[in-house]
Design a protein around this motif. Structure first.
Motif, short mmCIF file in Angstrom:
data_model
loop_
_atom_site.label_atom_id
_atom_site.label_comp_id
_atom_site.label_asym_id
_atom_site.label_seq_id
_atom_site.Cartn_x
_atom_site.Cartn_y
_atom_site.Cartn_z
N SER A 67 130.54 55.05 17.17
CA SER A 67 131.05 56.42 16.91
C SER A 67 132.16 56.85 16.08
CB SER A 67 130.94 57.49 18.09
OG SER A 67 129.86 56.95 18.77
N ILE A 68 132.25 55.97 15.17
CA ILE A 68 133.73 56.27 14.24
C ILE A 68 133.24 56.28 12.77
CG2 ILE A 68 135.22 55.11 15.70
CD1 ILE A 68 135.01 52.49 14.20
N ASN A 69 134.11 56.58 11.96
CA ASN A 69 133.61 56.91 10.44
C ASN A 69 133.56 55.50 9.82
OD1 ASN A 69 134.36 57.38 7.51
ND2 ASN A 69 134.21 59.59 8.53
N PRO A 70 132.60 55.43 8.93
CA PRO A 70 132.40 54.29 8.28
C PRO A 70 133.63 53.67 7.45
CG PRO A 70 130.62 55.49 7.54
CD PRO A 70 131.69 56.63 8.71
N ASN A 71 134.45 54.73 6.92
CA ASN A 71 135.79 54.41 6.49
C ASN A 71 136.90 53.52 7.12
OD1 ASN A 71 135.31 55.75 3.88
ND2 ASN A 71 136.24 57.61 4.50
N THR A 72 136.76 53.87 8.49
CA THR A 72 137.41 53.24 9.58
C THR A 72 137.07 51.78 9.67
OG1 THR A 72 137.84 55.40 10.57
CG2 THR A 72 138.52 53.42 11.84
N VAL A 73 135.72 51.55 9.82
CA VAL A 73 135.20 50.26 10.05
C VAL A 73 135.83 49.55 8.56
CG1 VAL A 73 133.21 48.77 9.89
CG2 VAL A 73 133.24 50.81 11.48
N SER A 74 135.41 50.08 7.56
CA SER A 74 135.66 49.44 6.15
C SER A 74 137.25 48.99 6.18
CB SER A 74 135.35 50.50 5.06
OG SER A 74 134.69 50.15 3.97
N LYS A 75 138.00 49.91 6.58
CA LYS A 75 139.57 49.68 6.67
C LYS A 75 139.65 48.27 7.33
CE LYS A 75 143.64 52.10 6.76
NZ LYS A 75 144.36 53.57 7.12
N ALA A 76 139.23 48.35 8.30
CA ALA A 76 139.40 46.99 9.56
C ALA A 76 138.79 45.64 8.84
CB ALA A 76 138.63 47.22 10.71
N TYR A 77 137.48 45.97 8.11
CA TYR A 77 136.88 44.86 7.43
C TYR A 77 138.04 44.54 6.45
CZ TYR A 77 132.25 44.79 9.63
OH TYR A 77 131.30 44.53 10.76
N LYS A 78 138.30 45.39 5.35
CA LYS A 78 139.05 44.96 4.31
C LYS A 78 140.41 44.10 4.70
CE LYS A 78 140.47 46.95 -0.15
NZ LYS A 78 140.45 48.08 -0.75
N ARG B 279 142.15 57.06 22.70
CA ARG B 279 143.27 57.67 22.99
C ARG B 279 144.31 56.78 23.04
NH1 ARG B 279 141.17 59.43 28.84
NH2 ARG B 279 141.54 57.10 28.76
N SER B 280 144.32 55.76 22.56
CA SER B 280 145.61 54.72 22.32
C SER B 280 146.38 55.19 21.37
CB SER B 280 144.95 53.31 22.17
OG SER B 280 145.90 52.41 21.79
N ARG B 281 147.51 54.84 21.14
CA ARG B 281 148.41 55.03 19.85
C ARG B 281 148.07 54.13 19.09
NH1 ARG B 281 153.32 58.11 21.16
NH2 ARG B 281 153.79 56.92 19.10
N GLU B 282 147.38 52.79 19.35
CA GLU B 282 147.08 51.85 18.35
C GLU B 282 146.08 52.68 17.41
OE1 GLU B 282 147.17 47.17 18.58
OE2 GLU B 282 145.88 47.99 19.82
N PRO B 283 146.17 52.47 16.32
CA PRO B 283 145.01 52.64 15.17
C PRO B 283 143.81 52.10 15.67
CG PRO B 283 146.96 52.57 13.92
CD PRO B 283 147.55 52.09 15.22
N ILE B 284 142.74 52.85 15.53
CA ILE B 284 141.21 52.37 15.70
C ILE B 284 140.94 51.00 15.10
CG2 ILE B 284 138.81 52.73 15.58
CD1 ILE B 284 139.65 55.71 16.43
N TYR B 285 141.45 51.19 13.60
CA TYR B 285 141.02 50.22 12.65
C TYR B 285 141.89 48.67 13.31
CZ TYR B 285 145.39 50.65 9.98
OH TYR B 285 146.98 50.74 9.79
N VAL B 286 143.06 48.89 13.77
CA VAL B 286 143.83 47.78 14.25
C VAL B 286 143.14 47.25 15.43
CG1 VAL B 286 145.87 47.07 15.10
CG2 VAL B 286 146.03 48.80 13.38
N GLN B 287 142.60 48.07 16.25
CA GLN B 287 141.92 47.57 17.48
C GLN B 287 140.59 46.98 17.28
OE1 GLN B 287 141.26 50.58 20.68
NE2 GLN B 287 142.87 52.04 19.75
N LEU B 288 140.15 47.41 16.36
CA LEU B 288 138.71 46.89 15.73
C LEU B 288 138.95 45.28 15.24
CD1 LEU B 288 135.63 46.99 15.51
CD2 LEU B 288 136.05 48.25 13.36
#
Lengths: 118, 118, 118, 118
Positions: free
Chosen positions: C46-57, C7-16
């Motif tokens: 419980s998030i999309n693989p693309n979102t994890v990928s984005k954080a990793y990248k 629910r945060s305004r901060e994107p999930i990939y940034v949080q990760l």
DNA sequence: GTGGTCTAGACCACT
DNA sequence: GTGGTCTAGACCACT
């Protein structure tokens, strides 16, 4: 022996192919010299046997090595023409991209010198 | 406009980045010129907006363009130094590989000429 | 494991990204440790693989991790200098804004203490 | 007048809000001073009137300004407590992130000094 | 198994 | 209108 960089984005099997071709060019392997077996090389380089297989298979398709079932893998009488043609294509593409990216001819020539003078 | 080859092994977003850099170098786009919007370019090139976005994002990280969400994408005051350095690395690697593959200096020079003389 | 707030305004990939950097700083991950695979982490969080990928990248572009396609994602020898510099910029901007908003130095110091004394 | 950076990732309306608060804090605007009209400010700053409206609306919700229909926009008797609390939250979050990113207390203190000593 | 690319489509914030 | 985020899902190359 062959040096591989697991951190590189270049696939391991491609790196391995290049290393083998390099060694052949350097005269380390002569015609009909045996190459290490798939298993032995995989163990030595700590990589997957499938990866070695793939590299050997590609080199065989380029006519650079041949496999004698039950005996092993051997270096062919060196006909590197396909390898040559591929290298030419790659260099051509890299240079075209570099030109489009604004690189000057003089810059490239100095890189060419740095690679071939060493 | 930008020409892409969907059958190439090179990812579309990479091809697009190169095309844009080429156009900037050719002077087609000047500083602060707007680039086509993500959606417009995606439609025109018949590719997905995400793919255009990816190319734009990469160019932004290289400092080549900047994007104002809600307004659009614009060309930066051209500082192509990072692009330059990358092109140098790629050319260097390609030439080193070519040398290892047995290419002669004279051959490379002729390729250099064919690219820069056109 | 990593805690995210959808629910945060901060994107999930940034949080990760921040969570992973935090864990590395805490010594949970050492150099060359494998991180969870994209798919595994996506499932677990419980998030999309693309979102994890984005954080990793992004972490890879900061030199914090490296990824070997086909093998996995690994922690780099920790050079957090870029992360450091970014954190400095953010803190600087936040403090400048706070000053402009009328915050007193004493107030900030007490916040600094509350964060670092815990 | 208010300085905005269209290249920044920070939304224009947020930048504008901060600038206005800053000017109030600096004493440029006193209680019941009129602010420029939405249209006038939009023209002067070359931005969309909607953007100015949004900033004004937010400041009004924070009790910092009030609008007198038909007359204009005015600065309120300065109660910046909500602004204050928000700034505190932001600083707190930034410092927590910085700590997680490995920043030392001493570093932060030097940044605090650099901002408040100037 | 691993990560990378691409599509289709939804929803949101900003101008 | 603009770009940004996220999901779902397919397909590919590599190990």
């Amino acid at each position: 022996m062959f040096s591989l960089d697991s951190r590189s984005r270049e696939p391991i099997y491609v790196q391995l192919e290049k290393e083998i071709v390099k060694f052949i060019n350097l005269g380390v392997y002569e015609a009909d010299s045996p190459l290490p077996s798939v298993r032995a090389l995989a163990t030595e380089l700590s990589i997957n046997p499938n990866t070695v297989s793939k590299a050997y298979k590609n080199l065989e398709q380029h006519g650079i090595i041949y496999t004698s079932p039950g005996k092993g893998v051997f270096v062919n009488k060196t006909d590197l023409s396909t390898i040559h043609r591929e290298a030419e294509k790659i260099v051509f593409a890299a240079l075209k991209d570099a030109k489009n990216a604004g690189m000057e001819k003089a810059e490239v020539l100095s890189i060419v010198n740095s690679v071939w003078e060493e």
